[in-house]
Design a protein around this motif. Structure first.
Motif, PDB file in Angstrom:
ATOM      1  N   LEU A  30       0.825  -1.216   0.000  1.00 34.87           N
ATOM      2  CA  LEU A  30       0.000   0.000   0.000  1.00 34.87           C
ATOM      3  C   LEU A  30       0.859   1.266   0.000  1.00 34.87           C
ATOM      4  N   ASP A  31       2.142   1.104   0.300  1.00 31.96           N
ATOM      5  CA  ASP A  31       3.051   2.242   0.287  1.00 31.96           C
ATOM      6  C   ASP A  31       3.153   2.826  -1.118  1.00 31.96           C
ATOM      7  N   SER A  32       2.991   1.978  -2.141  1.00 28.51           N
ATOM      8  CA  SER A  32       3.119   2.485  -3.504  1.00 28.51           C
ATOM      9  C   SER A  32       1.901   2.200  -4.388  1.00 28.51           C
ATOM     10  N   ASN A  33       0.950   1.427  -3.870  1.00 30.16           N
ATOM     11  CA  ASN A  33      -0.248   1.096  -4.657  1.00 30.16           C
ATOM     12  C   ASN A  33      -1.471   1.032  -3.755  1.00 30.16           C
ATOM     13  N   ASP A  34      -2.585   1.548  -4.233  1.00 27.26           N
ATOM     14  CA  ASP A  34      -3.839   1.319  -3.520  1.00 27.26           C
ATOM     15  C   ASP A  34      -4.345  -0.039  -3.983  1.00 27.26           C
ATOM     16  N   CYS A  35      -4.967  -0.790  -3.091  1.00 30.09           N
ATOM     17  CA  CYS A  35      -5.418  -2.139  -3.435  1.00 30.09           C
ATOM     18  C   CYS A  35      -6.804  -2.407  -2.877  1.00 30.09           C
ATOM     19  N   CYS A  36      -7.467  -3.395  -3.462  1.00 34.85           N
ATOM     20  CA  CYS A  36      -8.722  -3.847  -2.889  1.00 34.85           C
ATOM     21  C   CYS A  36      -8.510  -5.251  -2.311  1.00 34.85           C
ATOM     22  N   VAL A  37      -9.442  -5.699  -1.509  1.00 32.78           N
ATOM     23  CA  VAL A  37      -9.330  -6.979  -0.816  1.00 32.78           C
ATOM     24  C   VAL A  37      -9.071  -8.126  -1.793  1.00 32.78           C
ATOM     25  N   CYS A  38      -9.798  -8.122  -2.923  1.00 31.52           N
ATOM     26  CA  CYS A  38      -9.657  -9.243  -3.860  1.00 31.52           C
ATOM     27  C   CYS A  38      -8.237  -9.358  -4.403  1.00 31.52           C
ATOM     28  N   GLU A  39      -7.543  -8.222  -4.524  1.00 28.84           N
ATOM     29  CA  GLU A  39      -6.148  -8.273  -4.983  1.00 28.84           C
ATOM     30  C   GLU A  39      -5.265  -8.933  -3.925  1.00 28.84           C
ATOM     31  N   PHE A  40      -5.495  -8.576  -2.658  1.00 28.50           N
ATOM     32  CA  PHE A  40      -4.735  -9.204  -1.576  1.00 28.50           C
ATOM     33  C   PHE A  40      -5.026 -10.697  -1.502  1.00 28.50           C
ATOM     34  N   VAL A  41      -6.283 -11.076  -1.732  1.00 30.87           N
ATOM     35  CA  VAL A  41      -6.673 -12.493  -1.721  1.00 30.87           C
ATOM     36  C   VAL A  41      -5.821 -13.257  -2.736  1.00 30.87           C
ATOM     37  N   GLU A  42      -5.669 -12.683  -3.938  1.00 30.87           N
ATOM     38  CA  GLU A  42      -4.852 -13.312  -4.990  1.00 30.87           C
ATOM     39  C   GLU A  42      -3.381 -13.369  -4.598  1.00 30.87           C
ATOM     40  N   VAL A  43      -2.848 -12.245  -4.139  1.00 36.24           N
ATOM     41  CA  VAL A  43      -1.423 -12.163  -3.802  1.00 36.24           C
ATOM     42  C   VAL A  43      -1.043 -13.160  -2.714  1.00 36.24           C
ATOM     43  N   PHE A  44      -1.863 -13.231  -1.677  1.00 37.55           N
ATOM     44  CA  PHE A  44      -1.515 -14.061  -0.522  1.00 37.55           C
ATOM     45  C   PHE A  44      -2.121 -15.460  -0.574  1.00 37.55           C
ATOM     46  N   LYS A  45      -2.931 -15.719  -1.616  1.00 38.40           N
ATOM     47  CA  LYS A  45      -3.617 -17.011  -1.725  1.00 38.40           C
ATOM     48  C   LYS A  45      -4.307 -17.345  -0.391  1.00 38.40           C
ATOM     49  N   ALA A  46      -5.005 -16.340   0.119  1.00 38.70           N
ATOM     50  CA  ALA A  46      -5.706 -16.493   1.398  1.00 38.70           C
ATOM     51  C   ALA A  46      -7.190 -16.269   1.159  1.00 38.70           C
ATOM     52  N   SER A  47      -8.005 -16.653   2.134  1.00 36.07           N
ATOM     53  CA  SER A  47      -9.445 -16.472   1.983  1.00 36.07           C
ATOM     54  C   SER A  47      -9.802 -14.990   2.138  1.00 36.07           C
ATOM     55  N   GLN A  48     -10.912 -14.626   1.544  1.00 29.99           N
ATOM     56  CA  GLN A  48     -11.370 -13.236   1.644  1.00 29.99           C
ATOM     57  C   GLN A  48     -11.624 -12.844   3.108  1.00 29.99           C
ATOM     58  N   PRO A  49     -12.256 -13.716   3.927  1.00 34.47           N
ATOM     59  CA  PRO A  49     -12.444 -13.337   5.339  1.00 34.47           C
ATOM     60  C   PRO A  49     -11.117 -13.124   6.086  1.00 34.47           C
ATOM     61  N   ALA A  50     -10.113 -13.948   5.776  1.00 33.89           N
ATOM     62  CA  ALA A  50      -8.808 -13.800   6.435  1.00 33.89           C
ATOM     63  C   ALA A  50      -8.176 -12.454   6.072  1.00 33.89           C
ATOM     64  N   ILE A  51      -8.232 -12.098   4.796  1.00 38.59           N
ATOM     65  CA  ILE A  51      -7.669 -10.822   4.334  1.00 38.59           C
ATOM     66  C   ILE A  51      -8.447  -9.660   4.949  1.00 38.59           C
TER      67      ILE A  51
END
Length: 114
Positions: A30-51
């Protein structure tokens, strides 16, 4: 601009939050990009509730803020937070995470909220 000092207890809380590898990586992204939850879900291969849980903790601490763009909620670093100078100082010692965003773009998974 003079930087306000942070109570030791509050600093400890922030550092504890950022002691989690996933949250620390999210904040660095987030220091260099704004993100939405679904992007974090993809990056971390984690569930949406966890993110969402990670985001909520960062938001409750005031480190991250959200902006609504249409149906999307976009997260960014809260540069107005009293903790921002501390967070910023910490982040400058970490490797850039932009490659994660580039990987999302390459896979066509970068959300375009415009």
């Amino acid at each position: 601009m003079s930087e306000a000092l942070i109570e030791i207890e509050n600093a400890a809380t922030i550092l504890k939050l950022l002691g989690d590898k996933t949250r620390l990586t999210m904040v660095k992204m987030l220091d260099s990009n704004d993100c939405c939850v679904c992007e974090f879900v993809e990056v971390f291969k984690a569930s949406q509730p966890a993110i969402s849980q990670h985001i909520r903790k960062l938001k409750d601490a005031g480190i991250v803020k959200e902006t609504r763009r249409g149906q999307w909620i976009i997260y960014s670093l809260n540069k107005n937070s009293d903790y921002y100078p501390l967070v910023q100082n910490l982040l400058q010692h970490l490797p850039n995470q932009d490659y994660r965003i580039k990987e999302l773009e390459a896979q066509g998974l970068r959300i375009s909220c415009e």
